[in-house]
Write a protein that holds these residues in place. Structure first.
Motif, PDB file in Angstrom:
ATOM      1  N   LEU A  91       0.437  -0.801  -0.101  1.00  0.00           N
ATOM      2  CA  LEU A  91      -0.611   0.171   0.161  1.00  0.00           C
ATOM      3  C   LEU A  91       1.012   1.680   0.176  1.00  0.00           C
ATOM      4  O   LEU A  91       0.177   2.169  -0.647  1.00  0.00           O
ATOM      5  N   PRO A  92       1.782   1.474   1.273  1.00  0.00           N
ATOM      6  CA  PRO A  92       2.819   2.660   0.697  1.00  0.00           C
ATOM      7  C   PRO A  92       3.144   3.046  -0.443  1.00  0.00           C
ATOM      8  O   PRO A  92       3.347   3.684  -0.823  1.00  0.00           O
ATOM      9  N   LEU A  93       4.189   1.839  -0.852  1.00  0.00           N
ATOM     10  CA  LEU A  93       4.044   1.844  -2.330  1.00  0.00           C
ATOM     11  C   LEU A  93       3.423   2.736  -3.331  1.00  0.00           C
ATOM     12  O   LEU A  93       3.351   3.527  -4.412  1.00  0.00           O
ATOM     13  N   ALA A  94       1.570   2.037  -3.418  1.00  0.00           N
ATOM     14  CA  ALA A  94       1.137   2.357  -3.796  1.00  0.00           C
ATOM     15  C   ALA A  94       1.326   3.518  -3.960  1.00  0.00           C
ATOM     16  O   ALA A  94       0.438   4.682  -4.812  1.00  0.00           O
ATOM     17  N   TRP A  95       0.375   4.552  -2.900  1.00  0.00           N
ATOM     18  CA  TRP A  95       0.393   5.527  -2.632  1.00  0.00           C
ATOM     19  C   TRP A  95       1.044   6.565  -2.650  1.00  0.00           C
ATOM     20  O   TRP A  95       1.793   7.741  -3.104  1.00  0.00           O
ATOM     21  N   PHE A  96       3.186   6.285  -3.135  1.00  0.00           N
ATOM     22  CA  PHE A  96       3.901   7.343  -3.239  1.00  0.00           C
ATOM     23  C   PHE A  96       3.934   6.934  -5.189  1.00  0.00           C
ATOM     24  O   PHE A  96       4.211   8.581  -5.481  1.00  0.00           O
ATOM     25  N   PHE A  97       4.219   6.094  -5.910  1.00  0.00           N
ATOM     26  CA  PHE A  97       4.088   5.962  -6.815  1.00  0.00           C
ATOM     27  C   PHE A  97       2.582   6.156  -7.473  1.00  0.00           C
ATOM     28  O   PHE A  97       2.665   5.791  -8.812  1.00  0.00           O
TER      29      PHE A  97
END
Length: 256
Positions: A91-97
Motif C-alpha cells: 500500500l505505501p508503494l502504491a501511495w507514493f508511486f
C-alpha cells in the motif's frame, strides 16, 4: 525535503510499531509448532518435517497464503498474517508511486473485482485484501461530514435499538458464509461490508454501538488477548491431541 523526510519518518515508525505488535508473538508460535512437530514426528497430527520447515519459512517471509493456495494444510492459518503484511508493504508503494487521482479509484476497482473474482482458484479466501481496503475507505470517509450524517441516519436513536443492531451485525457476519456460501467471492465481500459498518460506527465514537456496562470489561479483555489466542489456539490443541494420543490412560474411561 522536510515534507518527504517527515513522511519517511512516519512510515518507518508505523512499520516499527506493526513489527513489534505482530512479529515476536507470531514468530514464537510458528517456531513452537515447528519444534514440537519435528520432535513428535506424528504426521497425522502435525505435518511432515519437510512441510513444517517450509511452512515456517513461508510464515516468517510472509507468503504463507501463496503456499497454502498450492498445498493446503490444516496448519495454514498463518495465511492471514501474510495477507496483512503484504498489504502493509504494497500500500505505501502504491501511495507514493500511483498518481493520486488514480489511487482511490484503483482501490475501489479492486474491491469491485473481488466481488466477482479473486486469485487462488478454489483457495480464494487466502487473498482477502478487500477487507483491509474497506478499513482504509472508512479512514477516509470518517473525515467527510456527509458520511458521518449518513451513519447517524442509519443508527437507531435508543440504546435498545443500538444494542439490537449491534447484535444483529455480530450474528450476521459469521452467518453469511453458510447462508450464501454458494458463490465465495460475493460471500466474503458481504462479510467485509458488514464488518465495515460495525467498524465505521465504532470509529466515530458517538455511542452507535451500545454494549451493556457489565459486558464492556469482558469484551475489552477478549479484544486484548484475541491476537495471542489466534496464534496459539491451534498449536495448543494439537499439542493436547498429541499428548493424549501418546498417553490414552490419562483420559478416564467411563464406568460400566
Amino acid at each position: 525535503n522536510n515534507i518527504l523526510s517527515e513522511k519517511i519518518s512516519l512510515t518507518a515508525r508505523f512499520y516499527l510499531r506493526r513489527f513489534w505488535r505482530l512479529f515476536p508473538a507470531s514468530f514464537f508460535w510458528i517456531t513452537v509448532t515447528l519444534i514440537v512437530g519435528v520432535i513428535s514426528g506424528d504426521h497425522e497430527i502435525w505435518l511432515t518435517n519437510d512441510w513444517l520447515y517450509k511452512a515456517w519459512i513461508a510464515s516468517v517471509l510472509c507468503f504463507r497464503n501463496f503456499q497454502e493456495s498450492i498445498h493446503p494444510t490444516h496448519l495454514g492459518y498463518y495465511w492471514s498474517l501474510s495477507v496483512e503484511n503484504q498489504f502493509y508493504l504494497l500500500l505505501p508503494l502504491a501511495w507514493f508511486f500511483v498518481p493520486k487521482k488514480w489511487f482511490w479509484k484503483s482501490l475501489i476497482l479492486i474491491c469491485i473485482i473481488c466481488v466477482f473474482w479473486r486469485p487462488g482458484g478454489n483457495e480464494w479466501w487466502l487473498f482477502r485484501f478487500d477487507g483491509l481496503l474497506m478499513g482504509l475507505f472508512i479512514y477516509k470517509l470518517t473525515t467527510i461530514e456527509a458520511f458521518k450524517d449518513a451513519v447517524r441516519f442509519m443508527s437507531p436513536e435508543t440504546q435498545t435499538g443500538r444494542l439490537i443492531m449491534t447484535a444483529f451485525l455480530c450474528l450476521a457476519i459469521p452467518s453469511v458464509p453458510n447462508s450464501i456460501g454458494v458463490y465465495p467471492p460475493l460471500t466474503w465481500s458481504i462479510v467485509a461490508l458488514l464488518s465495515s459498518i460495525l467498524v465505521s460506527q465504532a470509529v466515530l465514537n458517538e455511542g452507535y454501538i451500545y454494549i451493556p456496562s457489565f459486558l464492556k470489561q469482558p469484551i475489552y479483555w477478549l479484544g486484548e488477548i484475541s491476537y495471542s489466542v489466534y496464534l496459539c489456539h491451534l498449536p495448543v490443541w494439537l499439542i493436547f491431541k498429541d499428548t493424549i494420543k501418546r498417553n490414552p490412560d490419562w483420559i478416564d474411561k467411563p464406568s460400566i
